[in-house]
Design a protein around this motif. Structure first.
Motif, PDB file in Angstrom:
ATOM      1  N   GLY A 121       0.805  -1.209   0.000  1.00  0.00           N
ATOM      2  CA  GLY A 121       0.000   0.000   0.000  1.00  0.00           C
ATOM      3  C   GLY A 121       0.843   1.266   0.000  1.00  0.00           C
ATOM      4  N   SER A 122       0.150   2.401   0.116  1.00  0.00           N
ATOM      5  CA  SER A 122       0.807   3.706   0.056  1.00  0.00           C
ATOM      6  C   SER A 122       0.334   4.605   1.196  1.00  0.00           C
ATOM      7  CB  SER A 122       0.499   4.404  -1.271  1.00  0.00           C
ATOM      8  OG  SER A 122       0.975   3.659  -2.366  1.00  0.00           O
ATOM      9  N   LEU A 123       1.192   5.512   1.575  1.00  0.00           N
ATOM     10  CA  LEU A 123       0.867   6.569   2.530  1.00  0.00           C
ATOM     11  C   LEU A 123       1.604   7.825   2.100  1.00  0.00           C
ATOM     12  CD1 LEU A 123       1.126   4.932   6.085  1.00  0.00           C
ATOM     13  CD2 LEU A 123      -0.950   5.814   5.012  1.00  0.00           C
ATOM     14  N   ASP A 138      19.102   3.987   0.189  1.00  0.00           N
ATOM     15  CA  ASP A 138      19.006   2.907  -0.804  1.00  0.00           C
ATOM     16  C   ASP A 138      17.773   2.046  -0.573  1.00  0.00           C
ATOM     17  OD1 ASP A 138      22.602   2.277  -1.013  1.00  0.00           O
ATOM     18  OD2 ASP A 138      21.314   3.725  -2.041  1.00  0.00           O
ATOM     19  N   SER A 139      17.381   1.888   0.672  1.00  0.00           N
ATOM     20  CA  SER A 139      16.269   0.998   0.998  1.00  0.00           C
ATOM     21  C   SER A 139      14.921   1.509   0.515  1.00  0.00           C
ATOM     22  CB  SER A 139      16.214   0.776   2.512  1.00  0.00           C
ATOM     23  OG  SER A 139      16.058   2.010   3.189  1.00  0.00           O
ATOM     24  N   VAL A 140      14.832   2.798   0.165  1.00  0.00           N
ATOM     25  CA  VAL A 140      13.548   3.363  -0.258  1.00  0.00           C
ATOM     26  C   VAL A 140      13.579   3.897  -1.687  1.00  0.00           C
ATOM     27  CG1 VAL A 140      13.040   3.981   2.134  1.00  0.00           C
ATOM     28  CG2 VAL A 140      13.936   5.724   0.568  1.00  0.00           C
ATOM     29  N   LYS A 141      14.733   3.866  -2.319  1.00  0.00           N
ATOM     30  CA  LYS A 141      14.836   4.370  -3.697  1.00  0.00           C
ATOM     31  C   LYS A 141      13.882   3.623  -4.610  1.00  0.00           C
ATOM     32  CE  LYS A 141      19.548   6.178  -3.782  1.00  0.00           C
ATOM     33  NZ  LYS A 141      20.935   5.965  -4.244  1.00  0.00           N
ATOM     34  N   GLY A 142      13.186   4.389  -5.447  1.00  0.00           N
ATOM     35  CA  GLY A 142      12.231   3.794  -6.369  1.00  0.00           C
ATOM     36  C   GLY A 142      10.854   3.575  -5.769  1.00  0.00           C
ATOM     37  N   ARG A 143      10.740   3.692  -4.451  1.00  0.00           N
ATOM     38  CA  ARG A 143       9.445   3.507  -3.789  1.00  0.00           C
ATOM     39  C   ARG A 143       8.935   4.799  -3.139  1.00  0.00           C
ATOM     40  NH1 ARG A 143       9.013   0.238   0.511  1.00  0.00           N
ATOM     41  NH2 ARG A 143      11.168   0.543   1.213  1.00  0.00           N
ATOM     42  N   PHE A 144       9.842   5.597  -2.608  1.00  0.00           N
ATOM     43  CA  PHE A 144       9.479   6.837  -1.921  1.00  0.00           C
ATOM     44  C   PHE A 144       9.875   8.036  -2.769  1.00  0.00           C
ATOM     45  CE2 PHE A 144       9.820   5.225   2.777  1.00  0.00           C
ATOM     46  CZ  PHE A 144       8.992   4.158   2.455  1.00  0.00           C
ATOM     47  N   THR A 145       9.084   9.089  -2.678  1.00  0.00           N
ATOM     48  CA  THR A 145       9.455  10.369  -3.261  1.00  0.00           C
ATOM     49  C   THR A 145       9.278  11.456  -2.207  1.00  0.00           C
ATOM     50  OG1 THR A 145       7.234  10.748  -4.132  1.00  0.00           O
ATOM     51  CG2 THR A 145       8.827   9.675  -5.610  1.00  0.00           C
ATOM     52  N   MET A 171       5.031   7.526   0.066  1.00  0.00           N
ATOM     53  CA  MET A 171       5.580   6.185   0.265  1.00  0.00           C
ATOM     54  C   MET A 171       4.705   5.171  -0.456  1.00  0.00           C
ATOM     55  SD  MET A 171       6.648   6.448   4.284  1.00  0.00           S
ATOM     56  CE  MET A 171       4.944   6.447   4.856  1.00  0.00           C
ATOM     57  N   ASN A 172       5.281   4.521  -1.445  1.00  0.00           N
ATOM     58  CA  ASN A 172       4.564   3.511  -2.223  1.00  0.00           C
ATOM     59  C   ASN A 172       5.206   2.143  -2.023  1.00  0.00           C
ATOM     60  OD1 ASN A 172       2.948   5.587  -3.348  1.00  0.00           O
ATOM     61  ND2 ASN A 172       4.441   5.921  -4.994  1.00  0.00           N
ATOM     62  N   SER A 173       4.470   1.113  -2.392  1.00  0.00           N
ATOM     63  CA  SER A 173       4.969  -0.267  -2.285  1.00  0.00           C
ATOM     64  C   SER A 173       5.558  -0.526  -0.894  1.00  0.00           C
ATOM     65  CB  SER A 173       6.030  -0.527  -3.365  1.00  0.00           C
ATOM     66  OG  SER A 173       5.509  -0.306  -4.647  1.00  0.00           O
ATOM     67  N   LEU A 174       4.804  -0.161   0.099  1.00  0.00           N
ATOM     68  CA  LEU A 174       5.298  -0.271   1.468  1.00  0.00           C
ATOM     69  C   LEU A 174       5.517  -1.724   1.874  1.00  0.00           C
ATOM     70  CD1 LEU A 174       3.192   2.563   3.046  1.00  0.00           C
ATOM     71  CD2 LEU A 174       5.683   2.380   3.183  1.00  0.00           C
ATOM     72  N   LYS A 175       6.526  -1.919   2.705  1.00  0.00           N
ATOM     73  CA  LYS A 175       6.902  -3.238   3.192  1.00  0.00           C
ATOM     74  C   LYS A 175       6.829  -3.255   4.728  1.00  0.00           C
ATOM     75  CE  LYS A 175      10.342  -3.561  -0.523  1.00  0.00           C
ATOM     76  NZ  LYS A 175      11.787  -3.766  -0.827  1.00  0.00           N
ATOM     77  N   PRO A 176       6.657  -4.412   5.317  1.00  0.00           N
ATOM     78  CA  PRO A 176       6.646  -4.469   6.794  1.00  0.00           C
ATOM     79  C   PRO A 176       7.884  -3.852   7.424  1.00  0.00           C
ATOM     80  CG  PRO A 176       5.817  -6.521   5.892  1.00  0.00           C
ATOM     81  CD  PRO A 176       6.316  -5.707   4.722  1.00  0.00           C
ATOM     82  N   GLU A 177       9.010  -3.951   6.759  1.00  0.00           N
ATOM     83  CA  GLU A 177      10.244  -3.376   7.307  1.00  0.00           C
ATOM     84  C   GLU A 177      10.272  -1.847   7.258  1.00  0.00           C
ATOM     85  OE1 GLU A 177       9.986  -5.779   4.987  1.00  0.00           O
ATOM     86  OE2 GLU A 177      11.556  -5.598   3.455  1.00  0.00           O
TER      87      GLU A 177
END
Length: 125
Positions: free
Chosen positions: A16-18, A62-69, A83-89
């Motif tokens: 999901g996204s926030l 690096d852990s959020v590149k391509g998913r967060f803007t 924040m897109n393509s959110l992960k439990p981590e």
């Protein structure tokens, strides 16, 4: 002095996204870099993303590149973290921060002089 207030956190399922918001007030003209950090339970605070108020330069972990803007709205004195393509981590308390001067390394927490109270983001699997 600068006051920072975060909002937009919550509970979301994996994938999901926030969008987090950071509303700045006070002596904003004394701020240069706006950053987002996060801290998970039992872990150190870590850099997520940063931008200048112009939005022309950005930096990401690096852990959020391509998913967060990250973006800045000067008219509203607000910085956003999409924040897109959110992960439990990604689960953590997310903090907004503002520097009182310009520095080359935007990922260091000690660059930032002002901090918000944080907003909780929880990503369920």
């Amino acid at each position: 002095q600068v006051q920072l207030v975060e909002s937009g956190g919550g509970l979301v399922q994996a994938g999901g996204s926030l969008r987090l918001s950071c509303a700045a007030s006070g002596s904003i003209f004394n701020t240069y870099i706006m950053g987002w950090f996060r801290q998970a339970p039992g872990k150190e605070r870590q850099f997520v993303a940063a931008t200048g108020w112009s939005g022309s330069s950005t930096s990401f972990a690096d852990s959020v590149k391509g998913r967060f803007t990250i973006s800045a709205d000067n008219a509203k004195n607000t910085v956003y973290l999409q924040m897109n393509s959110l992960k439990p981590e990604d689960t953590a308390i997310y903090y907004c921060a503002a520097s009182g001067a310009y520095y080359n390394d935007w990922s260091r927490a000690n660059v930032y002089r002002y901090w918000g109270q944080g907003t909780q983001v929880t990503v369920s699997s």
